[in-house]
Design a protein around this motif. Structure first.
Motif, short mmCIF file in Angstrom:
data_model
loop_
_atom_site.label_atom_id
_atom_site.label_comp_id
_atom_site.label_asym_id
_atom_site.label_seq_id
_atom_site.Cartn_x
_atom_site.Cartn_y
_atom_site.Cartn_z
N VAL A 105 143.90 75.24 -3.97
CA VAL A 105 143.38 75.73 -2.69
C VAL A 105 143.65 77.23 -2.53
O VAL A 105 142.76 77.99 -2.12
N LEU A 106 144.85 77.67 -2.88
CA LEU A 106 145.17 79.09 -2.77
C LEU A 106 144.32 79.93 -3.72
O LEU A 106 143.88 81.03 -3.36
N THR A 107 144.09 79.41 -4.92
CA THR A 107 143.23 80.13 -5.87
C THR A 107 141.80 80.20 -5.36
O THR A 107 141.13 81.24 -5.47
N GLY A 108 141.32 79.10 -4.78
CA GLY A 108 139.98 79.11 -4.21
C GLY A 108 139.85 80.10 -3.08
O GLY A 108 138.82 80.79 -2.94
N ILE A 109 140.89 80.20 -2.24
CA ILE A 109 140.88 81.18 -1.14
C ILE A 109 140.85 82.60 -1.71
O ILE A 109 140.13 83.48 -1.20
N TYR A 110 141.62 82.83 -2.76
CA TYR A 110 141.64 84.16 -3.39
C TYR A 110 140.26 84.53 -3.93
O TYR A 110 139.79 85.67 -3.75
N LEU A 111 139.60 83.57 -4.58
CA LEU A 111 138.26 83.85 -5.11
C LEU A 111 137.27 84.13 -3.99
O LEU A 111 136.39 84.99 -4.13
#
Length: 295
Positions: A105-111
């Motif tokens: 989820v955090l990686t998706g938010i970063y992208l």
């Protein structure tokens, strides 16, 4: 002339109607052909697997070869069950989710927040590539990382890490795509009201895209439920219920493989597969419901 035009129009109209019915029938026929294998698989699993399904099948450990051989010789139900596999599967799914969901989820938010930047594009490409990596390779990576250097042996933790790596790409991509569907005005309004950036993420974006995020998580879980290859290199298996994450543990897919190698336990293959199929179908149906709610 008007009569001739009317006749020509009727001919063209009937031709279009015939073509429409033909294409409609072809689509229906191909759809039936497509779903027939799935329907036949479910039917076969149910016919062969319901015989072993009972309370004991869920709460008892797997039987030994002698007990299974005796039951088969007497034409009786094979004693025991797959409790050790169910508990092991649940344990590793929980651990894998605890690892993959926050990171994904955090990686998706970063992208989502850094679209077009070089680092975001690199992470997105790696995620897409990771989604196509064979599961046995991910199991080997987890073996080299966890089994050899952390737990110093096969363990539920190693199996969970390999499953978490498999879940990550789906969670990352579903998170990014879900956030893209949220109107940018919601984020701008929250920032304009003076809300800190982290509160905008936690209180606005994630709750708004909750159904989409949950859909990706459920699809990721349903994908790893039936994985066997990475667990053979990491969790190994256990004949008893084990809750120690640093020790070998069993899983339903591992038990199915073990039953396959024992001719006296063939009957347990169908029942275990039926139960596993029911879990996967349930998760997929639930995820579809959430996806429909998101749309």
């Amino acid at each position: 002339m008007n009569a001739l035009q009317a006749t020509t129009y009727q001919d063209k109209s009937s031709g279009r109607i015939w073509k429409d019915k033909f294409i409609q029938g072809l689509v229906i026929f191909l759809s039936v052909v497509t779903i027939s294998p799935i329907a036949l698989i479910i039917y076969k699993l149910f016919v062969e697997g319901y015989k072993q399904i009972s309370l004991g099948f869920i709460i008892e450990n797997t039987p030994d070869t002698f007990a299974a051989m005796t039951a088969v010789a007497n034409d009786e139900r094979i004693p025991g069950g797959i409790a050790n596999g169910l508990v092991g599967t649940l344990l590793m799914i929980v651990l894998a989710s605890a690892i993959a969901i926050p990171v994904g989820v955090l990686t998706g938010i970063y992208l989502y927040e850094n679209q077009g930047k070089m680092m975001a594009n690199l992470i997105r490409n790696i995620s897409d590539i990771l989604q196509g990596v064979p599961s046995i390779v991910l199991g080997l990576i987890s073996y080299l990382w966890i089994v050899k250097h952390v737990t110093m042996g096969f363990s539920a933790l190693a199996g969970s890490v390999s499953l978490a790596i498999m879940m990550l790409p789906m969670i990352v991509r579903s998170t990014e795509e879900t956030l893209k569907m949220i109107p940018i005005t919601l984020k701008e309004a929250a920032l304009a009201l003076g809300a800190p950036y982290y509160k905008v993420i936690l209180k606005v974006l994630i709750p708004t895209g909750y159904s989409g995020l949950l859909t990706g998580i459920l699809l990721g879980i349903s994908r790893i439920l039936g994985e066997t290859a990475p667990l053979m290199l990491t969790a190994l298996g256990s004949s008893t219920i084990n809750l120690d994450v640093t020790k070998p543990t069993s899983a339903v897919p591992l038990l199915i493989w073990e039953f396959y190698n024992d001719p006296n336990m063939i009957g347990l293959i169908w029942s275990s597969s039926l139960l596993l199929m029911a879990f996967v179908l349930t998760l997929n149906i639930v995820s579809k419901q959430f996806a429909a709610k998101r749309r």
